[in-house]
Design a protein around this motif. Structure first.
Motif, mmCIF file in Angstrom:
data_model
loop_
_atom_site.group_PDB
_atom_site.id
_atom_site.type_symbol
_atom_site.label_atom_id
_atom_site.label_comp_id
_atom_site.label_asym_id
_atom_site.label_seq_id
_atom_site.Cartn_x
_atom_site.Cartn_y
_atom_site.Cartn_z
ATOM 1 N N GLY A 19 0.694 -0.856 -0.135
ATOM 2 C CA GLY A 19 -0.436 -0.132 0.107
ATOM 3 C C GLY A 19 1.039 0.711 -0.038
ATOM 4 O O GLY A 19 -0.061 2.334 -0.180
ATOM 5 N N GLY A 24 0.291 3.167 -8.051
ATOM 6 C CA GLY A 24 -0.637 3.654 -9.164
ATOM 7 C C GLY A 24 -1.238 2.597 -9.691
ATOM 8 O O GLY A 24 -1.854 2.228 -10.607
ATOM 9 N N ASN A 27 -4.053 -2.157 -6.965
ATOM 10 C CA ASN A 27 -4.071 -3.039 -5.842
ATOM 11 C C ASN A 27 -4.084 -1.380 -4.678
ATOM 12 O O ASN A 27 -4.184 -2.079 -3.981
ATOM 13 C CB ASN A 27 -2.420 -3.749 -5.401
ATOM 14 C CG ASN A 27 -2.825 -4.891 -6.269
ATOM 15 O OD1 ASN A 27 -3.664 -5.724 -6.425
ATOM 16 N ND2 ASN A 27 -2.108 -5.266 -6.578
ATOM 17 N N HIS A 28 -3.600 -0.258 -5.028
ATOM 18 C CA HIS A 28 -3.830 0.601 -4.233
ATOM 19 C C HIS A 28 -4.879 1.613 -4.594
ATOM 20 O O HIS A 28 -5.273 2.420 -3.262
ATOM 21 C CB HIS A 28 -2.437 1.561 -4.172
ATOM 22 C CG HIS A 28 -1.362 0.426 -4.267
ATOM 23 N ND1 HIS A 28 -1.295 -0.058 -2.647
ATOM 24 C CD2 HIS A 28 -0.038 0.513 -4.999
ATOM 25 C CE1 HIS A 28 -0.177 -0.450 -3.003
ATOM 26 N NE2 HIS A 28 0.511 -1.002 -4.234
ATOM 27 N N ALA A 29 -5.848 1.416 -5.534
ATOM 28 C CA ALA A 29 -6.937 1.836 -5.744
ATOM 29 C C ALA A 29 -8.286 2.030 -4.595
ATOM 30 O O ALA A 29 -8.164 0.972 -3.642
ATOM 31 C CB ALA A 29 -7.520 1.619 -7.196
ATOM 32 N N GLY A 30 -9.047 3.243 -4.576
ATOM 33 C CA GLY A 30 -9.793 3.602 -3.667
ATOM 34 C C GLY A 30 -11.227 2.291 -4.321
ATOM 35 O O GLY A 30 -11.039 2.060 -5.565
ATOM 36 N N ALA A 31 -12.111 2.593 -3.822
ATOM 37 C CA ALA A 31 -13.357 1.835 -3.531
ATOM 38 C C ALA A 31 -13.836 2.682 -5.497
ATOM 39 O O ALA A 31 -14.663 1.840 -6.076
ATOM 40 C CB ALA A 31 -13.939 2.716 -3.240
ATOM 41 N N ASP A 32 -13.721 3.591 -6.051
ATOM 42 C CA ASP A 32 -14.020 4.451 -7.201
ATOM 43 C C ASP A 32 -12.912 4.171 -7.861
ATOM 44 O O ASP A 32 -12.801 4.038 -9.167
ATOM 45 C CB ASP A 32 -14.139 5.991 -7.696
ATOM 46 C CG ASP A 32 -12.541 6.576 -6.364
ATOM 47 O OD1 ASP A 32 -11.994 6.013 -6.010
ATOM 48 O OD2 ASP A 32 -12.683 8.135 -6.559
ATOM 49 N N MET A 34 -10.279 4.483 -8.405
ATOM 50 C CA MET A 34 -9.141 5.250 -8.609
ATOM 51 C C MET A 34 -8.263 5.956 -8.056
ATOM 52 O O MET A 34 -7.913 5.117 -6.496
ATOM 53 C CB MET A 34 -9.533 7.499 -8.665
ATOM 54 C CG MET A 34 -10.694 7.915 -9.453
ATOM 55 S SD MET A 34 -9.988 7.705 -11.214
ATOM 56 C CE MET A 34 -8.911 9.258 -10.899
ATOM 57 N N PRO A 35 -6.650 6.286 -7.844
ATOM 58 C CA PRO A 35 -5.608 5.727 -7.427
ATOM 59 C C PRO A 35 -5.833 6.287 -5.652
ATOM 60 O O PRO A 35 -6.129 7.530 -6.150
ATOM 61 C CB PRO A 35 -4.513 6.420 -8.263
ATOM 62 C CG PRO A 35 -4.921 6.353 -9.265
ATOM 63 C CD PRO A 35 -6.469 6.700 -9.135
ATOM 64 N N GLU A 36 -5.502 5.776 -4.374
ATOM 65 C CA GLU A 36 -5.515 6.842 -3.512
ATOM 66 C C GLU A 36 -4.620 8.216 -3.258
ATOM 67 O O GLU A 36 -5.422 9.619 -2.238
ATOM 68 C CB GLU A 36 -5.107 6.249 -2.098
ATOM 69 C CG GLU A 36 -6.210 5.207 -2.209
ATOM 70 C CD GLU A 36 -6.322 3.732 -0.415
ATOM 71 O OE1 GLU A 36 -5.161 3.801 -0.590
ATOM 72 O OE2 GLU A 36 -7.126 3.197 -1.236
ATOM 73 N N CYS A 37 -3.405 7.997 -3.971
ATOM 74 C CA CYS A 37 -2.061 8.812 -3.768
ATOM 75 C C CYS A 37 -1.576 9.413 -5.166
ATOM 76 O O CYS A 37 -1.807 8.378 -5.923
ATOM 77 C CB CYS A 37 -1.388 8.990 -2.477
ATOM 78 S SG CYS A 37 -0.658 7.695 -2.817
#
Length: 131
Positions: A19, A24, A27-32, A34-37
């Protein structure tokens, strides 16, 4: 030196997918989805530079020629219909981008793709444009 530390750190973290790699990937994507950061600016710059290397038809032909087997400059030149000088020039760029590697065999230098990632990038690109 600092750039190598960051790249090595990202590589180790990406392989473990804990994490924190900033790559990008899904495995690091949010629920939508999209990348979390956003990855570090320097990594994005390096990624853009990598994709610029794919912006030359001769380099793509060379990578395709190396997808199936290792080859010397003369064989690559004959296969893609370019001069040995032109192939050598483009191989230098591909080596700098770490897309191809080489080994000496007596007086000959034998080139091959650096790893399976290069093969995957070419295959995925072709798949994408052929859809």
């Amino acid at each position: 030196m600092e750039k190598e530390k960051v790249a090595n750190s990202v590589s180790r973290e990406a392989s473990s997918h804990d994490g924190g790699c900033g790559c990008g990937c899904a495995n690091h994507a949010g629920a939508d989805g999209m990348p979390e950061c956003m990855p570090d600016e320097e990594l994005l710059y390096d990624l853009a530079d990598l994709f610029k290397v794919f912006g030359d038809t001769t380099r793509i032909k060379i990578l395709y020629a190396l997808m199936g087997q290792q080859r010397c400059v003369a064989d690559i030149a004959e296969l893609i219909g370019a001069t040995q000088s032109a192939v050598s020039h483009q191989l230098r760029t591909l080596k700098q981008a770490r897309l191809v590697k080489f080994q000496r065999d007596g007086k000959n230098v034998i080139y091959s793709l650096s790893d399976d990632h290069v093969h995957t990038m070419i295959a995925q690109g072709m798949s994408h444009i052929c859809e």
